[in-house]
Design an enzyme around this catalytic site. Structure first.
Site, PDB file in Angstrom:
ATOM      1  N   ASP A 196       1.019  -1.086  -0.051  1.00 50.76           N
ATOM      2  CA  ASP A 196       0.050  -0.201   0.025  1.00 50.76           C
ATOM      3  C   ASP A 196       0.979   1.201  -0.055  1.00 50.76           C
ATOM      4  O   ASP A 196       2.200   1.235   0.252  1.00 50.76           O
ATOM      5  CB  ASP A 196      -0.971  -0.262   1.337  1.00 50.76           C
ATOM      6  CG  ASP A 196      -1.899   0.912   1.130  1.00 50.76           C
ATOM      7  OD1 ASP A 196      -2.298   1.507   0.104  1.00 50.76           O
ATOM      8  OD2 ASP A 196      -2.658   1.220   2.388  1.00 50.76           O
ATOM      9  N   GLU A 238       3.054   5.014  -3.949  1.00 47.45           N
ATOM     10  CA  GLU A 238       3.003   5.933  -4.963  1.00 47.45           C
ATOM     11  C   GLU A 238       4.246   6.765  -5.077  1.00 47.45           C
ATOM     12  O   GLU A 238       4.711   7.211  -6.261  1.00 47.45           O
ATOM     13  CB  GLU A 238       1.746   6.858  -4.762  1.00 47.45           C
ATOM     14  CG  GLU A 238       0.399   6.263  -5.157  1.00 47.45           C
ATOM     15  CD  GLU A 238      -0.162   5.327  -4.141  1.00 47.45           C
ATOM     16  OE1 GLU A 238       0.328   5.763  -2.939  1.00 47.45           O
ATOM     17  OE2 GLU A 238      -0.631   4.496  -4.480  1.00 47.45           O
ATOM     18  N   ASP A 276      -8.705   3.449  -2.407  1.00 47.17           N
ATOM     19  CA  ASP A 276      -9.715   4.149  -1.329  1.00 47.17           C
ATOM     20  C   ASP A 276     -10.965   4.564  -1.883  1.00 47.17           C
ATOM     21  O   ASP A 276     -11.491   5.782  -1.739  1.00 47.17           O
ATOM     22  CB  ASP A 276      -8.889   4.706  -0.610  1.00 47.17           C
ATOM     23  CG  ASP A 276      -7.641   3.893   0.393  1.00 47.17           C
ATOM     24  OD1 ASP A 276      -7.935   2.913   0.170  1.00 47.17           O
ATOM     25  OD2 ASP A 276      -6.967   4.753   0.815  1.00 47.17           O
TER      26      ASP A 276
END
Ligand SMILES: *[C@@H]1O[C@H](CO)[C@@H](O)[C@H](O)[C@H]1NC(C)=O
Ligand SMILES: *[C@@H]1O[C@H](CO)[C@@H](O)[C@H](O)[C@H]1NC(C)=O
Ligand SMILES: *[C@@H]1O[C@H](CO)[C@@H](O)[C@H](O)[C@H]1NC(C)=O
Ligand SMILES: *[C@@H]1O[C@H](CO)[C@@H](O)[C@H](O)[C@H]1NC(C)=O
Ligand SMILES: *[C@@H]1O[C@H](CO)[C@@H](O)[C@H](O)[C@H]1NC(C)=O
Ligand SMILES: *[C@@H]1O[C@H](CO)[C@@H](O)[C@H](O)[C@H]1NC(C)=O
Ligand SMILES: *[C@@H]1O[C@H](CO)[C@@H](O)[C@H](O)[C@H]1NC(C)=O
Ligand SMILES: *[C@@H]1O[C@H](CO)[C@@H](O)[C@H](O)[C@H]1NC(C)=O
Ligand SMILES: *[C@@H]1O[C@H](CO)[C@@H](O)[C@H](O)[C@H]1NC(C)=O
Ligand SMILES: *[C@@H]1O[C@H](CO)[C@@H](O)[C@H](O)[C@H]1NC(C)=O
Length: 872
Positions: A421, A424, A576
């Site tokens: 997770d 980025e 999300d």
């Protein structure tokens, strides 16, 4: 008068510098060896330096790589401009074919330079840059192509917009970013600079721009109404792969030849998964597992979000809430019950105190560096953190070692997969003036729990430690910041924070809430150029580490951030999202883009939504829809109420029905993944992939084919019990009742879809392999026999296939069966390869299409061919 005009022209140029005034390039020294063309491109006039500095000398390379793939590359002759590293995305090899054998033709105009791509068979122009100048600057590259009116374009993910992209005033921004609530018209977590252009009878083709830099891609019409698409990137080169199709599915397959065929996943990963941020201790996790069983809803895999970590540090467990011995017990118990366990791994590594993961990494020099050679710092869940430089030579060894230690089955937690997770990468530092220590304090990271611990005798997770320590003085030699020339590592002297051409990143400037774009990676490249590949490099390292931990077994990595090629290595969920009907609907468009265009088949959304409170009826509908997507996981945020399927009676009933169907169909989906993995044929098909000439299908993104034979048409309107769906001009069979339905190439409205129903149709012409019964785990499911459903097409015939293997080996060798089924209207035949030996049999074959289904009872062995004839 004349004076005035000149003056006006001058003023316009001075005030609104326009790319139309850029000089473009002139092609010379054109060498056209059959199959390969090269040329020099030199700036045709005075540099316009519109957003940075024009590069005077470029090289054009055109390669007819295969009959269906044309490579067109425009790059700086000095080879200084950044090019995506070969080890991150290996380029396909060229078969050097003759242009006369190619399905696509390249042609150029020398002065000013422009090029076009046409389809050999029809002369159809697919791409044409004539009429606008190529601009190639140090921090801005521009190329525009004309397109026909109202083109059907798909891809350019990751986005949450319609599957068929808008054609007017539409912009796609590619810059991987933390994107809560998956905002529309925005850049999201991943970048996939490829699109599919479908022209109905004239065929489909694909265009892939292999460029990892931030970019705006505009799809629009000129004031005169001419349709175009334009690339505006802030760096890198123009490295195009044109894919000839001509069918949409062939475009998808040809794209897989460039970026890699999708990874084969373990059989069990098609089971149902449950997760939530906010399962506050190991007992609670166990209770959820127990409650799923009590509710008789099969749960295949339990997940742990960051809750389990000690002070949010990866590779640690909270000693009181998630003590190691109880975590071991949890994983072992799950395994004894035939279930699986997956835990989260974030890239931000806490750097304070005696934290061995950090210490070991620091000793090996695996972290990204600031300009003084110290570790570059930012803020994440654990507080002040550093981030791995996945490109550094020791990083893989360190990551493999950390994963092997923490997930050692003998002494620690025996996980079955890993979840990446925040890659980025997300940084809680909002801008380049951030003081990480202060920011960590201000943002309360690691956070206080907002849920009271169930066991109140346990200690609460304390706040950020008081003992902030300054970084030790750097001991390593400063890394050379000199960009080595001629090595495609990026030009020197650029504005790496705020280039003059601005991409419309929804977070703001390039470095907002992410790693600073001026950081130099170990190989001398900059985050400015490699940012969009941070997630890809992390998931690759995780995959390699899992493979080292369980050699020979297929690794399962779920990643939030992706780049082109990620599907060859990992699974992805759509981030999300929110618990809304809008995001429920959007998940279908996202599924279609990832599975059919971007070659990432193992995808799905957070079922029932991540942010906000899931409403009962919506969650029931989503439980049904999610069951027909390759990756099926219910997940919610810390602040969201619990939304496990068993929390509502209605949702539990919907989920039981959905999972029952999903599991009976599991081998059908597994066979589709195998086909995707072997050939690139997509696991999920948009309607137009199967009905490419039917214009009414081109815009559909609320229905899809799961595999190539099951048409899923969920209720999509808020709180509705009716749905209008499209049935192509073909024969179908209701999946639930097996009733024959003749599609008329028209919409059908159904007004009575209960909250535990989802319309699904079998496409005529298919043979579906179904398990005779579902089971509470996929391990038990694998022991059940098969029932084959023959759904004759309009011509009375049907065909299908079944792939069988052990479900987990990376290389199954000959120990697999690929069985083809064929029905010619009278005789049923099963033939193929039978390398996977099994006791499971075909119990019966049901032939649809007559007044009543006709059932022929077996059993037939799946270790050898068989056939039978049905007398009329
Ligand atoms: C194609 O040509 C390239 C460059 O000339 C060469 O490196 C490559 O080996 C050739 N490939 C084949 C399959 O002939
Ligand atoms: C490309 O566009 C130009 C300008 O519109 C046109 O003249 C030319 O014929 C087109 N190229 C092809 C191959 O059709
Ligand atoms: C599309 O074109 C219109 C009219 O020229 C312009 O106002 C608009 O900004 C353009 N949109 C994009 C995304 O380029
Ligand atoms: C599990 O079910 C029990 C009994 O219904 C209930 O009291 C408990 O809150 C549930 N726990 C979880 C984690 O769902
Ligand atoms: C599934 O059912 C079997 C008995 O049929 C039982 O032994 C097993 O524990 C169950 N597993 C789960 C996960 O419920
Ligand atoms: C740091 O941790 C290691 C192993 O976890 C231990 O051997 C060492 O003594 C610790 N050092 C300090 C200063 O606490
Ligand atoms: C990046 O920019 C920041 C903010 O201006 C500066 O503090 C830092 O030294 C720069 N880092 C590198 C690696 O150049
Ligand atoms: C609560 O936590 C304490 C400390 O970890 C432990 O000793 C105790 O057994 C736990 N009680 C329950 C009911 O789990
Ligand atoms: C089917 O209905 C949708 C709206 O629900 C509409 O957009 C579409 O044009 C209709 N298709 C046909 C073939 O009538
Ligand atoms: C829905 O209505 C149709 C047509 O009226 C009927 O055939 C079908 O049985 C109904 N389905 C359910 C689930 O009630």
């Amino acid at each position: 008068m004349r004076f005035l005009i000149i003056l006006l022209a001058y003023t316009a140029r001075a005030f609104a510098a326009s790319i139309e005034n850029c000089p473009g390039y002139t092609a010379s020294n054109i060498v056209d060896a059959d199959g390969t063309l090269t040329a020099d491109l030199t700036l045709s006039g005075d540099a316009c330096n519109i957003y940075s500095t024009d590069l005077p000398d470029l090289t054009l390379l055109v390669e007819y790589q295969t009959e269906t793939r044309l490579h067109v590359k425009i790059f700086d002759t000095g080879l200084d401009v950044f090019q995506v590293q070969e080890h991150i995305l290996t380029r396909p090899s060229s078969q050097n074919i003759s242009s006369s054998d190619a399905a696509l033709q390249f042609s150029l105009i020398e002065d000013p330079f422009s090029f076009s791509i046409t389809r050999s068979s029809s002369g159809e122009v697919l791409f044409n840059t004539t009429g606008s100048q190529l601009v190639f600057e140090t921090q801005y590259v521009y190329l525009k192509t004309q397109l026909p009116q109202n083109p059907n374009l798909y891809g350019l993910g990751e986005h949450s917009d319609s599957f068929r992209l808008p054609t007017e005033n539409y912009q796609r921004v590619l810059w991987n970013s933390e994107s809560p609530f998956i905002p529309r018209l925005s850049n999201l977590y991943g970048s996939h600079p490829n699109y599919l252009d479908h022209r109905g009878d004239a065929g489909s083709h694909g265009v892939f721009l292999l460029n990892s830099n931030g970019m705006n891609i505009n799809i629009n019409r000129t004031d005169e109404g001419e349709q175009f698409l334009e690339y505006n990137t802030i760096g890198g080169i123009l490295d195009f792969y044109f894919l000839a199709g001509p069918s949409p599915s062939e475009v998808s397959q040809q794209y897989a030849e460039v970026v890699g065929l999708p990874a084969m996943m373990p059989y069990w990963t098609f089971g149902f998964h449950q997760c939530k941020y906010g399962y506050w201790d190991v007992n609670y996790v166990a209770e959820v597992v127990g409650n799923y069983s009590a509710a008789n809803i099969p749960l295949e895999t339990m997940w742990s979000d960051i809750d389990y970590m000690d002070l949010r540090q990866v590779f640690t467990t909270d000693p009181e809430r998630f003590p190691l011995h109880k975590m071991r017990e949890l994983a072992d118990t799950l395994h004894e019950r035939g279930q699986h366990y997956i835990m989260m791994l974030d890239p931000g590594i806490h750097r304070l105190g005696n934290y061995s993961t950090f210490t070991r990494g620091d000793e090996k020099g695996v972290f990204l560096k600031a300009d003084d050679g110290s570790n570059y710092r930012g803020v994440q869940w654990a507080g002040e953190v550093v981030w791995p430089d996945w490109i550094a030579s020791s990083t893989q060894d360190w990551w493999t070692d950390e994963i092997s230690r923490f997930f050692d089955p003998e002494s620690s937690i025996d996980i079955d997969g890993a979840w990446n997770d925040m890659n980025e990468a997300s940084n809680f530092c909002s801008d380049v003036n951030c003081d990480p220590a202060q920011q960590a304090k201000d943002s309360n990271n690691p956070p206080q729990p907002t849920n009271p611990p169930r066991n109140n005798t346990g200690r609460p997770i304390p706040g950020f430690p008081e003992d902030f320590q300054p970084d030790p003085a750097p001991t390593r030699r400063l890394r050379s910041r000199q960009a080595a020339s001629g090595q495609m590592k990026g030009l020197p002297d650029r504005d790496l924070f705020s280039p003059k051409y601005r991409i419309n990143n929804h977070q703001g400037d390039l470095s907002v809430y992410t790693l600073y774009t001026n950081i130099t990676n170990a190989d001398g490249t900059r985050q400015y150029d490699t940012h969009n590949m941070y997630g890809l490099t992390m998931l690759t390292a995780t995959r390699n580490a899992l493979l080292a931990r369980r050699p020979g077994r297929r690794p399962f990595v779920l990643t939030r951030s992706t780049f082109a090629g990620a599907g060859a290595r990992a699974a992805h969920w759509f981030g999300d999202n929110a618990s809304t009907w809008a995001d429920y609907r959007t998940s279908i468009a996202q599924l279609l883009a990832f599975a059919a265009v971007h070659q990432m088949p193992m995808v799905g959304s957070d079922v029932c939504g991540f942010n906000g409170a899931a409403q009962e009826r919506m969650c029931a509908r989503w439980a049904l829809l999610g069951a027909f997507m390759p990756f099926y996981r219910n997940h919610a945020d810390l602040s969201a109420p619990f939304q496990e399927f068993y929390r509502w009676d209605l949702v539990a009933r919907a989920a039981r029905k959905a999972i029952d169907a999903r599991y009976r169909l599991l081998d059908y989906a597994y066979t589709a993944l195998r086909r995707a993995s072997a050939t690139g044929a997509p696991i999920v098909n948009p309607l137009f992939f199967l009905y490419p000439a039917d214009k009414d299908t081109f815009g559909i993104d609320t229905q899809f084919f799961y595999g190539d034979a099951l048409l899923v048409s969920p209720v999509v309107d808020d709180d509705a019990e009716s749905v209008t769906y499209y049935l192509p001009d073909d024969v179908f069979y209701d999946f639930w009742t097996l009733a024959r339905v003749r599609g008329a190439g028209a919409n059908v409205t159904v007004d009575n879809v209960t909250w535990t129903d989802i319309p699904v149709h079998i496409r005529g012409g298919a043979v579906l392999p179904l398990r005779t019964a579902s089971a509470n785990t996929t391990a038990l499911l694998r022991r059940n026999d098969f029932r084959l459903v023959v759904a004759p097409g309009l011509d009375g015939t049907a065909a299908g296939s079944l792939y069988l293997d052990d479900g987990e080996s990376l290389d199954v060798g000959d120990e697999m069966s690929e069985i083809g089924f064929a029905w010619d209207g009278a005789t049923f035949k099963a033939a193929g390869t039978f390398g996977y030996s099994t006791d499971v049999v075909v119990e019966s074959v049901v032939v649809l299409g007559g007044e009543q289904p006709v059932t022929r009872e077996g059993p037939w062995s799946l270790n050898e061919p068989f056939e039978f004839t049905l007398s009329q």
